[in-house]
Scaffold this motif. Structure first.
Motif, PDB file in Angstrom:
ATOM      1  N   TYR A 297       0.910  -0.894  -0.155  1.00 10.81           N
ATOM      2  CA  TYR A 297      -0.514  -0.268  -0.369  1.00 10.81           C
ATOM      3  C   TYR A 297       1.062   1.269   0.199  1.00 10.81           C
ATOM      4  N   TYR A 327      -6.506   2.183   8.819  1.00 10.50           N
ATOM      5  CA  TYR A 327      -6.440   1.760   7.256  1.00 10.50           C
ATOM      6  C   TYR A 327      -6.430  -0.394   7.261  1.00 10.50           C
ATOM      7  N   GLN A 329      -6.891  -1.900   9.140  1.00 12.03           N
ATOM      8  CA  GLN A 329      -7.814  -2.971  10.096  1.00 12.03           C
ATOM      9  C   GLN A 329      -8.997  -3.105   8.995  1.00 12.03           C
ATOM     10  N   ASP A 330      -9.226  -1.789   8.192  1.00 11.73           N
ATOM     11  CA  ASP A 330     -10.174  -2.629   7.040  1.00 11.73           C
ATOM     12  C   ASP A 330     -10.057  -3.272   6.020  1.00 11.73           C
ATOM     13  N   GLN A 331      -8.862  -2.694   6.106  1.00 11.69           N
ATOM     14  CA  GLN A 331      -7.907  -4.070   4.545  1.00 11.69           C
ATOM     15  C   GLN A 331      -7.994  -5.483   5.343  1.00 11.69           C
ATOM     16  N   LYS A 333     -10.100  -6.820   7.214  1.00  9.88           N
ATOM     17  CA  LYS A 333     -11.653  -7.166   7.691  1.00  9.88           C
ATOM     18  C   LYS A 333     -12.344  -7.779   5.525  1.00  9.88           C
ATOM     19  N   LYS A 334     -11.734  -6.979   4.575  1.00 15.43           N
ATOM     20  CA  LYS A 334     -11.929  -7.327   3.191  1.00 15.43           C
ATOM     21  C   LYS A 334     -10.775  -8.808   3.253  1.00 15.43           C
ATOM     22  N   PHE A 335     -10.036  -8.735   4.006  1.00 17.24           N
ATOM     23  CA  PHE A 335      -9.090  -9.902   3.670  1.00 17.24           C
ATOM     24  C   PHE A 335      -9.695 -11.543   3.532  1.00 17.24           C
ATOM     25  N   ARG A 336     -10.786 -11.376   5.036  1.00 15.41           N
ATOM     26  CA  ARG A 336     -11.267 -12.479   5.618  1.00 15.41           C
ATOM     27  C   ARG A 336     -12.273 -13.462   4.396  1.00 15.41           C
ATOM     28  N   GLU A 337     -12.793 -12.481   4.049  1.00 20.95           N
ATOM     29  CA  GLU A 337     -13.716 -12.360   2.624  1.00 20.95           C
ATOM     30  C   GLU A 337     -12.868 -13.265   1.893  1.00 20.95           C
ATOM     31  N   THR A 338     -11.735 -12.485   1.454  1.00 21.40           N
ATOM     32  CA  THR A 338     -10.716 -12.849  -0.034  1.00 21.40           C
ATOM     33  C   THR A 338      -9.385 -12.933   0.125  1.00 21.40           C
TER      34      THR A 338
END
Length: 359
Positions: A297, A327, A329-331, A333-338
């Protein structure tokens, strides 16, 4: 290495030496250690913090304390000191960040051999100098049982001892901070006075508040302030004639409005409270995963995420902001789905590191 430091240490060691024994005693600014070992970093950090809270000082390695014999360093542990790791270790224990320098020198002294014959020998000496802190007090932020450090402790250097600060010295530090704040305020008032106008307002970019001289304060959304500044035309002070008649905002210095996220201003230990290890722990991820995300990033060098603080001529500590934590932390969370996306980032980072090693 600073010539002044080398001269000072030579003066301490050589001006007062008698066949290997140093006459200089440990003091408010001086501590002797026979050897150096990274396992004792908490001990060194405690002494350094006490120096920073007083007037700075030296730790000299290669000198016994009782008796004060110059024995020299017998191995290469100090030569091979990883200054980045040392900086990270001491600043994990204390904040604000300690500013320090280190170096080595060879000294020639008179010494008797086993037969009692007097001759000259070369001895290797290491030193660490801690600078007096600009922002006092330096406070322990992590416990260490071995050195009896508790979170919130403040250490101070008293003659030849490092101990918890007493009331008189803490009161002196607090009073000094108040004086500094008043001096800053007076400087600001002097700038206002020299502007030759009473119609001056102050814009606080952090919260969007506009304070006017008429007793009326206006508070704007920070994003709106950013948009207004971004759309305005800027010229440097003293060059109005180049765009005569155009509506402008006059600025002194540099301004960067590439991002709408405000860059934190103030004490780096408040605006950017996390070193990399602490950030990884707070995010509950491996440090190597954190390195990969910071690289991917492009967070290093972006002040809203990261600050590099120089602590010595060849040492620096990397600090990260609360915004960088949120920032990432948000990324995550997205990685848990993908999860495959994170795996791809890690693979790309490993490939990048391999290329860097080869080059």
């Amino acid at each position: 290495m600073s010539t002044n430091h080398e001269e000072k240490i030579r003066q301490i060691i050589l001006t007062h030496i008698n066949v290997g024994r140093i006459k200089s005693r440990e003091s408010t600014t001086l501590e002797f250690k026979e050897s150096f070992n990274m396992r004792n970093v908490a001990m060194y950090a405690k002494i350094m913090a006490s120096y920073a809270n007083n007037c700075g000082g030296y730790i000299i390695f290669g000198v016994k304390d009782r008796p004060r014999n110059l024995v020299g360093l017998s191995n290469d542990k100090f030569d091979n000191l990883d200054q980045a790791k040392f900086t990270e270790a001491i600043n994990a224990l204390f904040a604000p960040a300690l500013e320090w320098e280190c170096g080595m020198l060879q000294v020639e002294i008179a010494e008797r051999d086993k037969a009692g014959e007097l001759g000259s020998v070369q001895k290797k000496i290491g030193w660490i100098y801690t600078v007096e802190a600009e922002q006092k007090p330096v406070v322990a932020q992590k416990e260490n049982e071995g050195e009896k450090i508790t979170s919130g402790d403040v250490f101070y250097r008293y003659r030849a001892r490092t101990q918890k600060i007493r009331y008189a010295e803490m009161a002196m530090i607090i009073e000094s901070r108040i004086v500094k704040e008043w001096k800053r305020m007076f400087r600001l008032l002097e700038v206002i006075r020299k502007s030759e106008t009473a119609n001056i307002g102050i814009v606080n970019y952090t919260n969007g508040r506009v304070t006017t001289p008429y007793g009326i304060d206006v508070e704007l959304d920070r994003k709106l302030v950013a948009k207004v500044l971004r759309r305005a035309k800027f010229i440097k002070e003293g060059v109005f004639n180049e765009i005569e008649g155009a509506p402008v905002i006059k600025v002194t210095g540099n301004i960067d409005l590439a991002e709408e996220v405000p860059v934190p201003e103030g004490d780096p230990d408040i605006t950017h409270p996390y070193i990399q290890k602490q950030l990884a722990e707070k995010l509950d991820i491996n440090v190597q995963v954190l390195y990969a995300l910071i690289w991917y990033y492009k967070m290093k060098g972006e002040k809203k995420y990261h600050l590099e603080i120089t602590t010595s001529k060849s040492g620096a500590v990397h600090k990260f902001s609360e915004f960088s934590f949120r920032y990432l932390q948000d990324q995550l969370k997205k990685f848990r789905e993908t999860p495959k996306v994170l795996d791809k980032i890690l693979d790309e980072y490993k490939s990048y590191k391999r290329k860097m090693i080869k080059s």
